[in-house]
Design a protein around this motif. Sequence first.
Motif, PDB file in Angstrom:
ATOM      1  N   GLU A   4       1.003  -1.411  -0.037  1.00  0.00           N
ATOM      2  CA  GLU A   4      -0.075  -0.290  -0.045  1.00  0.00           C
ATOM      3  C   GLU A   4       0.952   1.155  -0.386  1.00  0.00           C
ATOM      4  OE1 GLU A   4      -3.336   2.275  -0.331  1.00  0.00           O
ATOM      5  OE2 GLU A   4      -3.019  -0.200   0.053  1.00  0.00           O
ATOM      6  N   ARG A   5       2.020   1.331   0.776  1.00  0.00           N
ATOM      7  CA  ARG A   5       2.543   2.209   0.554  1.00  0.00           C
ATOM      8  C   ARG A   5       3.352   2.858  -0.248  1.00  0.00           C
ATOM      9  NH1 ARG A   5       5.923   4.829   4.717  1.00  0.00           N
ATOM     10  NH2 ARG A   5       6.611   7.349   3.642  1.00  0.00           N
ATOM     11  N   SER A   6       4.013   1.470  -0.765  1.00  0.00           N
ATOM     12  CA  SER A   6       4.600   1.811  -2.551  1.00  0.00           C
ATOM     13  C   SER A   6       3.464   2.082  -3.697  1.00  0.00           C
ATOM     14  CB  SER A   6       4.918   0.499  -2.904  1.00  0.00           C
ATOM     15  OG  SER A   6       6.044  -0.531  -1.672  1.00  0.00           O
ATOM     16  N   ARG A   7       2.030   1.812  -3.622  1.00  0.00           N
ATOM     17  CA  ARG A   7       0.796   2.540  -4.379  1.00  0.00           C
ATOM     18  C   ARG A   7       1.118   3.981  -3.670  1.00  0.00           C
ATOM     19  NH1 ARG A   7      -3.188  -2.431  -4.044  1.00  0.00           N
ATOM     20  NH2 ARG A   7      -2.605  -4.166  -5.683  1.00  0.00           N
ATOM     21  N   LEU A   8       0.997   4.095  -2.992  1.00  0.00           N
ATOM     22  CA  LEU A   8       0.978   5.668  -2.700  1.00  0.00           C
ATOM     23  C   LEU A   8       1.917   6.200  -3.568  1.00  0.00           C
ATOM     24  CD1 LEU A   8      -1.049   5.788   1.083  1.00  0.00           C
ATOM     25  CD2 LEU A   8      -1.689   6.479  -1.396  1.00  0.00           C
ATOM     26  N   ALA A   9       3.057   5.472  -2.982  1.00  0.00           N
ATOM     27  CA  ALA A   9       5.147   7.015  -3.699  1.00  0.00           C
ATOM     28  C   ALA A   9       4.696   6.643  -5.055  1.00  0.00           C
ATOM     29  CB  ALA A   9       5.795   6.014  -2.987  1.00  0.00           C
ATOM     30  N   LEU A  10       4.119   5.707  -5.032  1.00  0.00           N
ATOM     31  CA  LEU A  10       3.908   6.101  -7.249  1.00  0.00           C
ATOM     32  C   LEU A  10       3.101   6.533  -7.811  1.00  0.00           C
ATOM     33  CD1 LEU A  10       4.731   1.865  -7.741  1.00  0.00           C
ATOM     34  CD2 LEU A  10       6.523   3.778  -8.011  1.00  0.00           C
ATOM     35  N   PHE A  11       1.584   6.683  -6.901  1.00  0.00           N
ATOM     36  CA  PHE A  11       0.997   7.710  -7.437  1.00  0.00           C
ATOM     37  C   PHE A  11       1.383   9.414  -6.888  1.00  0.00           C
ATOM     38  CE2 PHE A  11      -2.273  10.803  -5.751  1.00  0.00           C
ATOM     39  CZ  PHE A  11      -3.530   9.948  -7.120  1.00  0.00           C
ATOM     40  N   ALA A  12       2.465   9.334  -5.682  1.00  0.00           N
ATOM     41  CA  ALA A  12       2.467  10.682  -5.398  1.00  0.00           C
ATOM     42  C   ALA A  12       3.704  10.961  -7.089  1.00  0.00           C
ATOM     43  CB  ALA A  12       3.986  10.756  -4.391  1.00  0.00           C
ATOM     44  N   LEU A  13       4.742  10.184  -7.345  1.00  0.00           N
ATOM     45  CA  LEU A  13       5.436  10.308  -8.396  1.00  0.00           C
ATOM     46  C   LEU A  13       5.122  10.908 -10.113  1.00  0.00           C
ATOM     47  CD1 LEU A  13       7.955   8.377  -8.211  1.00  0.00           C
ATOM     48  CD2 LEU A  13       8.270  10.276  -8.066  1.00  0.00           C
ATOM     49  N   ALA A  14       3.790   9.989 -10.141  1.00  0.00           N
ATOM     50  CA  ALA A  14       2.648  10.198 -11.476  1.00  0.00           C
ATOM     51  C   ALA A  14       1.995  11.773 -11.566  1.00  0.00           C
ATOM     52  CB  ALA A  14       1.435   9.107 -11.486  1.00  0.00           C
ATOM     53  N   VAL A  15       1.505  12.274  -9.978  1.00  0.00           N
ATOM     54  CA  VAL A  15       0.703  13.419  -9.964  1.00  0.00           C
ATOM     55  C   VAL A  15       1.693  14.061 -10.598  1.00  0.00           C
ATOM     56  CG1 VAL A  15       0.228  15.065  -8.113  1.00  0.00           C
ATOM     57  CG2 VAL A  15      -0.720  12.779  -8.340  1.00  0.00           C
ATOM     58  N   LEU A 136       3.653   3.169 -14.376  1.00  0.00           N
ATOM     59  CA  LEU A 136       3.145   3.666 -13.442  1.00  0.00           C
ATOM     60  C   LEU A 136       3.040   5.661 -13.835  1.00  0.00           C
ATOM     61  CD1 LEU A 136       0.144   3.803 -12.003  1.00  0.00           C
ATOM     62  CD2 LEU A 136       1.411   3.382  -9.795  1.00  0.00           C
ATOM     63  N   MET A 137       4.442   5.608 -13.028  1.00  0.00           N
ATOM     64  CA  MET A 137       4.826   6.777 -13.208  1.00  0.00           C
ATOM     65  C   MET A 137       4.838   7.880 -14.202  1.00  0.00           C
ATOM     66  SD  MET A 137       8.661   8.802 -12.020  1.00  0.00           S
ATOM     67  CE  MET A 137       9.342   8.510 -13.284  1.00  0.00           C
ATOM     68  N   PHE A 138       5.424   7.138 -15.502  1.00  0.00           N
ATOM     69  CA  PHE A 138       5.069   7.383 -16.748  1.00  0.00           C
ATOM     70  C   PHE A 138       3.509   7.474 -17.174  1.00  0.00           C
ATOM     71  CE2 PHE A 138       9.585   6.895 -16.971  1.00  0.00           C
ATOM     72  CZ  PHE A 138       9.962   8.271 -17.204  1.00  0.00           C
ATOM     73  N   ALA A 139       3.154   7.362 -16.343  1.00  0.00           N
ATOM     74  CA  ALA A 139       1.236   7.107 -16.633  1.00  0.00           C
ATOM     75  C   ALA A 139       0.318   8.772 -16.643  1.00  0.00           C
ATOM     76  CB  ALA A 139       0.815   6.215 -16.334  1.00  0.00           C
ATOM     77  N   ALA A 178       2.949  15.156  -2.069  1.00  0.00           N
ATOM     78  CA  ALA A 178       3.098  14.161  -2.042  1.00  0.00           C
ATOM     79  C   ALA A 178       3.964  13.631  -1.703  1.00  0.00           C
ATOM     80  CB  ALA A 178       1.937  13.712  -3.155  1.00  0.00           C
ATOM     81  N   VAL A 179       5.297  14.312  -2.441  1.00  0.00           N
ATOM     82  CA  VAL A 179       6.318  13.008  -2.225  1.00  0.00           C
ATOM     83  C   VAL A 179       6.794  13.580  -1.063  1.00  0.00           C
ATOM     84  CG1 VAL A 179       8.606  13.891  -3.446  1.00  0.00           C
ATOM     85  CG2 VAL A 179       7.190  13.714  -4.835  1.00  0.00           C
ATOM     86  N   TRP A 180       7.551  14.188  -0.574  1.00  0.00           N
ATOM     87  CA  TRP A 180       7.298  14.711   0.984  1.00  0.00           C
ATOM     88  C   TRP A 180       6.793  13.593   1.937  1.00  0.00           C
ATOM     89  CZ3 TRP A 180       4.648  18.016   4.864  1.00  0.00           C
ATOM     90  CH2 TRP A 180       5.385  18.201   5.982  1.00  0.00           C
ATOM     91  N   ARG A 181       4.726  13.464   1.692  1.00  0.00           N
ATOM     92  CA  ARG A 181       5.101  12.582   2.944  1.00  0.00           C
ATOM     93  C   ARG A 181       4.472  11.235   2.167  1.00  0.00           C
ATOM     94  NH1 ARG A 181       1.145  15.125   6.058  1.00  0.00           N
ATOM     95  NH2 ARG A 181       1.278  12.917   7.345  1.00  0.00           N
TER      96      ARG A 181
END
Length: 398
Positions: A4-15, A136-139, A178-181
């Motif tokens: 779950e934490r990995s997904r949230l971190a990847l989501f921050a990079l995607a944003v 996912l990041m490049f998405a 998001a990246v910071w948190r």
Amino acid sequence: MSVERSRLALFALAVAAFAIGTTEFVIMGLLPEVAGDLRVSIPSAGLLVSGYALGVAGGAPLLALFTARMERRHALLLLLGLFIAGNALCAVAPNYALLMLARVLAAFCHGSFFGIGAVVAAHLVPPSRRAQAIALMFAGLTLANVLGVPFGTFLGQWAGWRSTFAAVTGLGVLAAIAVWRLVPPLPDLTAPDLRRELGVLRQRQVLLALAMTVLGFGGVFTVFTYIAPILQQQAHVSVAATGWVLVLFGAGTTLGNLLGGRLADWRLMPALIGILAVLGLVLLGFAWTMQHTLLAVVTVFVWGVAAFATVPPLQMRVVQQAGNAPNLASTLNIAAFNLGNALGAFLGGAVISAGLGLPAVSVAGAALAWTGLAVTVVSLLLQYPRRPECNVPTVELG
């Protein structure tokens, strides 16, 4: 780290990728509004695309070297800080010169962010899922074409082009938070061997791969930079409908990105040669279809597919040829994409300034894409050395 934490971190990079992609491409949809407000010509406004692209090309290697020893999350936050400052300055720029400076400042983070972000994304997940994590990041970048650019265009047409850059600034702030948190500190990520990384610049095939990117993708931006005046003046698409056509282009880029990845995994160089050949044909045909509304809209979608089908094989080629020193090569290829953007915007503007007309812009784009095709063919031929001629021993008679 939990799933779950990995997904949230990847989501921050995607944003963050979404915000960066939006600010890069949205200027194309707002070119008439920017030109009219700042009282400059369309070709001069088009140079704002070149300025951003040159900022990426210059900033990518410099910031890659500057941040090489920094902890990766800290480096990402520094780069996002530059992005926020540049876009905030765009939103309040009172004249063309300051807007150009602000675009270059915002661009400086681009190449290094995607280079570092890809490494971080891969490190957040098990080895078996690293390609999916990078995708996912490049998405976020792909979604910028589908959602960010058209809706940024709508906002700019409704509330003024400065409002679009203000909104992108807000996105940058959200991405930084998001990246910071959500992205954890990664002290175990070792710094790259800079001497080995710089050594790839002595490899002929790496340099040819970078040239393929500059020329092949440059053909896309020869036309895309001026897509708003082309649609409005040639295809008679209304200002309000321009954004919806860009949504269609974005849908094409999403499909093209997936298609290009599959084709590159199948047979890299034959796929790249075929895609560049098709891209040139589509651009050449657009010189005619842009004068018919329905055909122009259909061509824009097909062009989006062909344009972004080039991205995975071009990126894969340079990383493949770089061998065990892929970090700087990958970052330089992001810079090469943007150098192609700058070259394309300049070429299209030169065609317009010469009075050759908007259809000629598409012909010029096709010529540039096919120049990239020629370099690709040369690279493939050089990959396989010629067989030495068979030496047949002579027999002296007598």
